[in-house]
Design a protein around this motif. Structure first.
Motif, mmCIF file in Angstrom:
data_model
loop_
_atom_site.group_PDB
_atom_site.id
_atom_site.type_symbol
_atom_site.label_atom_id
_atom_site.label_comp_id
_atom_site.label_asym_id
_atom_site.label_seq_id
_atom_site.Cartn_x
_atom_site.Cartn_y
_atom_site.Cartn_z
ATOM 1 N N LEU A 6 0.989 -0.770 0.390
ATOM 2 C CA LEU A 6 0.086 -0.334 -0.001
ATOM 3 C C LEU A 6 0.858 1.153 0.385
ATOM 4 C CD1 LEU A 6 -3.468 0.957 0.295
ATOM 5 C CD2 LEU A 6 -2.757 0.623 3.197
ATOM 6 N N VAL A 7 1.793 1.182 0.619
ATOM 7 C CA VAL A 7 2.997 2.458 0.677
ATOM 8 C C VAL A 7 3.815 2.638 -0.214
ATOM 9 C CG1 VAL A 7 4.878 3.844 1.844
ATOM 10 C CG2 VAL A 7 2.987 3.041 3.411
ATOM 11 N N VAL A 8 3.946 1.865 -0.865
ATOM 12 C CA VAL A 8 4.791 1.958 -1.937
ATOM 13 C C VAL A 8 4.279 1.958 -2.958
ATOM 14 C CG1 VAL A 8 5.888 0.604 -3.504
ATOM 15 C CG2 VAL A 8 6.588 0.167 -0.928
ATOM 16 N N LEU A 9 2.959 1.263 -3.312
ATOM 17 C CA LEU A 9 2.176 1.850 -4.342
ATOM 18 C C LEU A 9 1.436 3.259 -4.268
ATOM 19 C CD1 LEU A 9 -0.055 -0.302 -5.584
ATOM 20 C CD2 LEU A 9 1.838 0.682 -7.433
ATOM 21 N N LEU A 10 1.716 3.858 -3.693
ATOM 22 C CA LEU A 10 0.310 5.341 -3.570
ATOM 23 C C LEU A 10 1.872 5.644 -4.093
ATOM 24 C CD1 LEU A 10 -2.005 4.712 -0.228
ATOM 25 C CD2 LEU A 10 -1.899 5.184 -2.744
ATOM 26 N N ALA A 11 2.954 5.921 -3.102
ATOM 27 C CA ALA A 11 4.219 7.095 -2.934
ATOM 28 C C ALA A 11 4.277 7.041 -3.951
ATOM 29 C CB ALA A 11 5.906 6.201 -2.567
ATOM 30 N N ILE A 12 4.548 5.840 -5.196
ATOM 31 C CA ILE A 12 4.587 5.565 -6.589
ATOM 32 C C ILE A 12 3.738 6.711 -7.153
ATOM 33 C CG2 ILE A 12 4.840 4.631 -8.754
ATOM 34 C CD1 ILE A 12 6.195 2.427 -6.879
ATOM 35 N N ASN A 13 2.643 6.338 -7.005
ATOM 36 C CA ASN A 13 1.324 6.807 -7.264
ATOM 37 C C ASN A 13 1.858 9.104 -7.368
ATOM 38 O OD1 ASN A 13 -0.324 5.462 -9.148
ATOM 39 N ND2 ASN A 13 0.527 4.565 -8.086
ATOM 40 N N ILE A 14 1.798 9.049 -5.827
ATOM 41 C CA ILE A 14 1.691 10.415 -5.574
ATOM 42 C C ILE A 14 3.010 11.162 -6.326
ATOM 43 C CG2 ILE A 14 1.761 11.787 -4.082
ATOM 44 C CD1 ILE A 14 0.684 9.935 -2.330
ATOM 45 N N ARG A 15 3.629 10.154 -6.072
ATOM 46 C CA ARG A 15 4.927 10.786 -7.371
ATOM 47 C C ARG A 15 4.498 11.014 -8.846
ATOM 48 N NH1 ARG A 15 10.562 8.527 -7.496
ATOM 49 N NH2 ARG A 15 10.942 9.152 -9.135
ATOM 50 N N GLN A 16 4.762 10.196 -8.455
ATOM 51 C CA GLN A 16 3.848 10.284 -10.691
ATOM 52 C C GLN A 16 3.274 11.458 -10.630
ATOM 53 O OE1 GLN A 16 2.463 6.313 -11.575
ATOM 54 N NE2 GLN A 16 4.287 6.222 -12.448
ATOM 55 N N SER A 17 2.511 12.202 -9.882
ATOM 56 C CA SER A 17 1.062 12.951 -10.424
ATOM 57 C C SER A 17 1.434 14.201 -10.199
ATOM 58 C CB SER A 17 -0.673 12.591 -9.839
ATOM 59 O OG SER A 17 -0.242 12.553 -8.079
ATOM 60 N N LYS A 18 2.197 14.065 -8.815
ATOM 61 C CA LYS A 18 3.130 15.516 -8.684
ATOM 62 C C LYS A 18 4.038 15.550 -10.420
ATOM 63 C CE LYS A 18 3.601 16.382 -4.267
ATOM 64 N NZ LYS A 18 4.310 15.466 -2.311
ATOM 65 N N GLN A 19 5.240 15.033 -10.579
ATOM 66 C CA GLN A 19 5.640 15.027 -11.414
ATOM 67 C C GLN A 19 4.979 15.563 -12.486
ATOM 68 O OE1 GLN A 19 8.277 11.418 -12.140
ATOM 69 N NE2 GLN A 19 9.302 12.368 -10.910
ATOM 70 N N GLN A 20 4.239 15.051 -13.212
ATOM 71 C CA GLN A 20 2.733 15.055 -14.340
ATOM 72 C C GLN A 20 2.635 17.256 -14.007
ATOM 73 O OE1 GLN A 20 -0.379 12.344 -14.584
ATOM 74 N NE2 GLN A 20 1.492 11.111 -15.496
ATOM 75 N N GLN A 21 2.272 17.529 -12.060
ATOM 76 C CA GLN A 21 1.536 18.629 -11.758
ATOM 77 C C GLN A 21 2.912 19.453 -12.102
ATOM 78 O OE1 GLN A 21 0.163 18.966 -8.020
ATOM 79 N NE2 GLN A 21 -1.989 17.886 -9.117
ATOM 80 N N THR A 22 3.629 19.011 -12.565
ATOM 81 C CA THR A 22 4.927 20.134 -12.574
ATOM 82 C C THR A 22 5.853 20.319 -14.201
ATOM 83 O OG1 THR A 22 6.624 18.529 -11.935
ATOM 84 C CG2 THR A 22 6.592 20.104 -10.289
ATOM 85 N N LYS A 23 5.033 19.437 -14.882
ATOM 86 C CA LYS A 23 5.477 19.277 -15.998
ATOM 87 C C LYS A 23 4.144 20.563 -16.559
ATOM 88 C CE LYS A 23 7.435 15.650 -17.144
ATOM 89 N NZ LYS A 23 7.314 13.930 -17.477
#
Lengths: 257, 268
Positions: free
Chosen positions: B250-267
């Motif tokens: 749960l922690v790993v997957l949520l971390a990966i996805n939150i990081r990804q969506s943050k990256q997309q936002q900054t892009k």
């Protein structure tokens, strides 16, 4: 440039050795008797074995029902998840695919225990419910991906041209999302036909599926008959894959994470 | 619109509720001492203690199953990532019929149900006279993991400017330097997601392991659970173990996805 195409060679050799050759061995063992002579008896044995035939029919039936159930429950969920107006949270999407990462046997055992505690007798109903529960994420995810990729201007254009919401869905959204549905069907149907442990747990060994028969034969050293049964399953897979059109897989499973 | 949204949300949560009921069930009953699932005898962390200090029945069996699962997954996904990345580069530079053949072959392990992969590899090892154990299980896992690595690396190759690698060579880099400094960094995101996918598929596998582990008593978590359940009594310490695994995922997957969506936002 040409030199780098030779980098595919090691994998090609690997695939021939560990994918093509083993599949040919299924065919070879299926067409041999115990002492290595050619025979069709393993195949004819299956077609004259009433138990095996009815198990086979039941497996196909359960797999079709389970797949339909997953589409019926999964499509609306995928549709809502992919709709920007209805769902904006990426976390919800993760919650839906998360169960795929948890040991399927453990989840299945827990489901069976839940049924026990609720006093529901284990049988075909619990089998279908438990399987649907196991495979639902594999249906939702490809449909969700396909819907997300869809250009929303198609639906808007249909709307502007006077289509009702139902018409927009039936004539635009649904047809465009069909590749995702087909991938989901493949990801649910195949494992359901062939599963063995899951059906054993969910019915307390009362209902046998085709996978269980294969497993029993292989484990009891009846390799030739086991191989023949596997060959029959391979034919089913071949037909399903052919009907589905084959190579849409690449895009869908590509971005699972 | 508002009513529709409420119905939609309610539907999602209902499905999630059903989806998570068994998992929640395991987690809740990991905090009681009862031997069988579904028996509540008060809150206790006894099972967690048993798990960690090894004072349970057949502790070494379960612990070696966990160790085997992790070692096999690590070995198989590492090998699959190497093999798959090299293969993807090769396939990307193939054309016409050869490329079609490779794509077709690469698809077979993904389409094949586990049981077919398992039985066919079992027959292969029998046919070649290879005694089954760790090596055969790892080889089998590499077989069904590698196609997913290929599929994850392929899009990165398409996104990459093909001239960069040539430019590095022109500017005097040796092929191995160009590989390490240009190709690998460009492909890394695909390699990582391929590796994670391969790792989790290997962790979760049951059928292929079941057919290729031989008779030396090699158990992974899946085969251990299967044997345990068939014997009738599930080891109670599996509940806390599963709860911990669930929490990590749960922690790993949520971390990966939150990081990804943050990256997309900054892009954007």
């Amino acid at each position: 440039m040409n030199k780098r195409s030779s980098w595919a060679l090691p994998y090609f050799i690997f695939l021939v050795l560990f994918v093509v050759l083993p599949l040919l061995l299924i065919v070879m063992y299926a067409l041999q008797d115990g002492s290595g002579h050619f025979t069709l008896r393993n195949i004819t044995k299956f077609f004259s074995d009433k138990d095996a035939l009815s198990t086979f029919a039941l497996s196909i039936e359960v797999a079709i029902e389970n797949t339909l159930l997953c589409v019926l429950i999964g499509y609306p969920a995928a549709y809502i998840l992919a709709d920007n107006k209805l769902n904006r949270s990426a976390v919800t999407v993760v919650l839906f695919i998360l169960p795929m990462w948890i040991n399927a046997l453990m989840r299945t055992l827990a489901t069976a225990e839940l049924f026990n505690m609720a006093g529901i007798p284990l049988g075909k109903g619990t089998l279908l419910f438990g399987m649907c529960y196991d495979y639902l994420p594999f249906m939702i995810y490809p449909i969700y991906n396909q819907l997300k990729k869809m250009d929303p201007s198609y639906a808007e254009a249909a709307q502007d041209l006077g289509a009702t919401p139902v018409q927009v869905f039936r004539k635009v959204t649904l047809p465009l999302s069909m590749p995702g549905v087909w991938s989901g069907v493949m990801m649910v149907f195949m494992p359901t036909v062939s599963t063995f442990a899951i059906s054993e747990f969910l019915t307390n060994n009362k209902i046998k599926l085709f996978g269980t028969i294969i497993q029993e034969n292989i484990n009891n050293s009846m390799w030739n008959y086991g191989a023949a049964l596997s060959l029959i399953m391979l034919v089913i897979i071949g037909i399903t894959t052919f009907l589905q059109g084959g190579d849409q897989q690449e895009e869908v499973s590509g971005g699972l994470i | 619109m508002k009513g529709k949204k409420i119905i939609a949300k309610a539907y999602l949560w209902l499905v999630l509720l059903v989806l998570y009921a068994p998992i929640a069930f395991i987690v809740i009953f990991s905090f009681t001492e009862a031997k069988s699932l579904g028996n509540w005898t008060g809150i206790s962390t006894q099972l967690y203690q048993n798990l960690f200090n090894g004072s349970m029945q057949n502790a070494s069996g379960l612990m070696s199953a966990v160790k085997n699962t992790l070692l096999i997954a690590l070995a198989a996904s590492t090998m699959a990532t190497l093999l798959g990345t090299v293969a993807a580069i090769g396939i990307y530079h193939l054309h016409g019929r050869k490329r079609g053949v490779m794509t077709f072959l690469n698809n077979i392990p993904m389409i094949n149900p586990d049981i077919i992969t398992g039985v066919s590899l079992f027959l292969l090892f029998v046919f070649l006279g290879i005694s089954q154990g760790y090596l055969t299980v790892i080889l089998a896992h590499i077989t069904f993991c590698t196609p997913y690595v290929v599929l994850n690396v392929m899009p990165k190759l398409r996104q990459m400017n093909p001239n960069i690698y040539e430019a590095a060579l022109d500017l005097g880099a040796t092929p191995s330097q160009a590989l390490r400094k240009v190709l690998v960094p460009a492909l890394r995101p695909g390699m990582i997601s391929g590796f994670i996918l391969a790792f989790t598929m290997s962790l979760d596998d049951f059928a292929v392991t079941f057919f290729t582990r031989g008779t030396i008593g090699l158990d992974t978590l899946s085969t251990y659970i299967y044997a345990d359940a068939r014997k009738g009594g599930l080891t109670p310490e599996l509940k806390p173990l599963m709860s911990i695994i669930f929490l990590i995922i749960l922690v790993v997957l949520l971390a990966i996805n939150i990081r990804q969506s943050k990256q997309q936002q900054t892009k954007s």
